[in-house]
Design an enzyme around this catalytic site. Structure first.
Site, mmCIF file in Angstrom:
data_model
loop_
_atom_site.group_PDB
_atom_site.id
_atom_site.type_symbol
_atom_site.label_atom_id
_atom_site.label_comp_id
_atom_site.label_asym_id
_atom_site.label_seq_id
_atom_site.Cartn_x
_atom_site.Cartn_y
_atom_site.Cartn_z
ATOM 1 N N GLU A 141 4.503 -7.888 19.049
ATOM 2 C CA GLU A 141 4.443 -6.473 18.901
ATOM 3 C C GLU A 141 3.199 -5.822 19.029
ATOM 4 O O GLU A 141 2.885 -4.946 18.567
ATOM 5 C CB GLU A 141 5.026 -6.326 17.423
ATOM 6 C CG GLU A 141 6.343 -6.897 16.819
ATOM 7 C CD GLU A 141 7.612 -6.135 17.099
ATOM 8 O OE1 GLU A 141 7.304 -5.353 18.429
ATOM 9 O OE2 GLU A 141 8.399 -6.832 16.985
ATOM 10 N N HIS A 165 3.024 -5.016 9.992
ATOM 11 C CA HIS A 165 4.716 -4.982 10.028
ATOM 12 C C HIS A 165 5.233 -6.180 9.226
ATOM 13 O O HIS A 165 4.587 -7.302 9.249
ATOM 14 C CB HIS A 165 4.983 -5.243 11.394
ATOM 15 C CG HIS A 165 6.475 -5.673 11.558
ATOM 16 N ND1 HIS A 165 7.522 -5.038 11.177
ATOM 17 C CD2 HIS A 165 6.776 -6.672 12.329
ATOM 18 C CE1 HIS A 165 8.648 -5.727 11.676
ATOM 19 N NE2 HIS A 165 8.326 -6.751 12.307
ATOM 20 N N GLU A 195 6.464 7.822 -8.352
ATOM 21 C CA GLU A 195 5.350 7.890 -7.574
ATOM 22 C C GLU A 195 5.419 7.970 -6.045
ATOM 23 O O GLU A 195 4.618 8.440 -5.488
ATOM 24 C CB GLU A 195 4.662 6.305 -7.828
ATOM 25 C CG GLU A 195 4.390 6.086 -9.409
ATOM 26 C CD GLU A 195 3.060 6.971 -10.020
ATOM 27 O OE1 GLU A 195 2.287 6.986 -9.328
ATOM 28 O OE2 GLU A 195 3.500 7.751 -10.951
ATOM 29 N N HIS A 236 15.709 -4.741 10.721
ATOM 30 C CA HIS A 236 14.454 -5.567 11.326
ATOM 31 C C HIS A 236 13.266 -5.691 10.027
ATOM 32 O O HIS A 236 13.067 -6.715 9.645
ATOM 33 C CB HIS A 236 13.789 -5.081 12.609
ATOM 34 C CG HIS A 236 12.794 -5.919 13.277
ATOM 35 N ND1 HIS A 236 12.378 -5.648 14.398
ATOM 36 C CD2 HIS A 236 11.900 -6.678 12.570
ATOM 37 C CE1 HIS A 236 11.466 -6.709 14.495
ATOM 38 N NE2 HIS A 236 11.102 -6.955 13.423
HETATM 39 P P1 13P Z 1 5.275 -12.325 16.499
HETATM 40 O O1 13P Z 1 5.526 -13.804 15.830
HETATM 41 O O2 13P Z 1 5.237 -12.412 17.915
HETATM 42 O O3 13P Z 1 4.203 -11.615 15.504
HETATM 43 O O4 13P Z 1 6.899 -11.730 15.860
HETATM 44 C C1 13P Z 1 7.179 -11.530 14.651
HETATM 45 C C2 13P Z 1 7.936 -10.461 14.346
HETATM 46 O O5 13P Z 1 8.220 -9.992 13.231
HETATM 47 C C3 13P Z 1 8.475 -9.594 15.381
HETATM 48 O O6 13P Z 1 9.184 -8.265 15.200
HETATM 49 ZN ZN ZN Z 2 9.527 -8.254 12.951
#
Ligand code: 13P
Ligand code: ZN
Length: 301
Positions: A141, A165, A195, A236
């Site tokens: 990413e 992420h 909050e 996701h």
């Molecule tokens: P990576 O291992 O490449 O960071 O991917 C994990 C992930 O959450 C992809 O969205």
């Molecule tokens: Zn991911």
């Protein structure tokens, strides 16, 4: 050997393996890297990082680059084109988790699971200068992180340094049952607890279901991050920004908790969002007024 001793052993080894006898504090023990490592471990403990799920990047300060530079590889990797470009990140250095590497393992072996990359002058390629041993590459990413750093640097006058992420389960579950619309989802999250409007007054952006690691996801997210500090990726996970590790982690934690509360309340209420007690739009306005927040008025009735 306890976890701490083995981690310490890795730290010491990590520094000497890379450069031999170098003076200064090993990169693994410098404050920015300790903060990075702590975020990875905390996210793992929350259950947000199954297998290699999730990734983190941190834009280093000039002073941090100077302190880490003695430990950089004598021969960095070749430049790798990213397929995206950002002039305002030319020459920047990022700490990044590795593609396919586990956030759970970052604490045990930082220089295997994490790397430092330098961005070229034109802002369209990276090269590895530290870590990610044994052929590692930045997270899949990385293009998303890079484009979003560019947008958030612009939006915050340079304050934003962390992008995080994760795969928080209650957020993902919410995207299965709610319209994938920023206004609808933000309102549910704001109304989960008082909050929330204080923590993310601009609201939360939402993308549809997209290919992980793809340029389209990177572009869609960076468009939304012009407005929002956090973006939900349907089916996701969640992408959060912050000026430091605490604020990026805290935002992830708060949004996940709000999603959990909303989901639990729906289940306790037979699936209906008509709750006996809720936070009204007037309540949200009163909170925004009291805390002097630039709340996203378009999301209020
Ligand atoms: P990576 O291992 O490449 O960071 O991917 C994990 C992930 O959450 C992809 O969205
Ligand atoms: Zn991911």
């Amino acid at each position: 050997m306890g976890v701490f001793e083995s981690a310490q052993g890795m730290f010491d080894k990590g520094a000497s393996v890379v450069k031999g006898a170098v003076s200064g504090v090993a990169v693994e023990n410098q404050a920015f890297m300790r903060g990075f490592i702590r975020l990875c471990s905390d996210g793992w403990l929350q259950g947000w990082h199954e297998r290699n799920g999730g990734n983190v990047t941190y834009r280093m300060t000039n002073a941090e680059v100077d302190a880490a530079r003695p430990f950089f590889y004598d021969n960095p990797s070749s430049w790798v084109a990213m397929g995206v470009q950002a002039g305002n990140l030319s020459g920047a250095f990022f700490v990044t988790t590795g593609a396919g590497r586990y956030l759970r393992n970052v604490e045990l072996d930082p220089s295997y699971n994490v790397g430092i990359v330098e961005i070229n002058r034109t802002g369209d390629a990276w090269r590895l200068v530290w870590g990610l041993r044994d052929g590692g590459r930045p997270t899949s990413e990385f293009a998303s992180h890079f484009m979003n750093h560019s947008v958030r640097v612009e939006a915050t006058g340079g304050a934003c340094r962390v992008l995080y992420h994760a795969h928080p389960e209650s957020v993902i579950a919410l995207t299965k049952v709610m319209p994938l619309d920023a206004r609808t989802i933000t309102r549910a999250l704001w109304k989960a607890m008082t909050e929330c409007v204080i923590l993310f007054p601009a609201g939360v952006g939402v993308t549809g279901t997209m290919v992980p690691g793809g340029i389209d996801l990177a572009r869609a997210t960076s468009e939304l991050m012009k407005t929002y500090e956090a973006v939900i990726w349907a089916n996701h996970g969640l992408f959060c920004s912050g000026s430091d590790f605490d604020s990026a982690f805290g935002l992830m934690h708060a949004i996940q908790k709000a999603a959990l509360i909303h989901g639990q309340a729906l289940m306790m209420n037979g699936g209906s969002a008509e709750f006996a007690n809720t936070i009204s739009d007037d309540d949200l306005r009163a909170i925004a007024r009291t805390y002097n927040l630039a709340v996203n008025e378009a999301f209020l009735d």
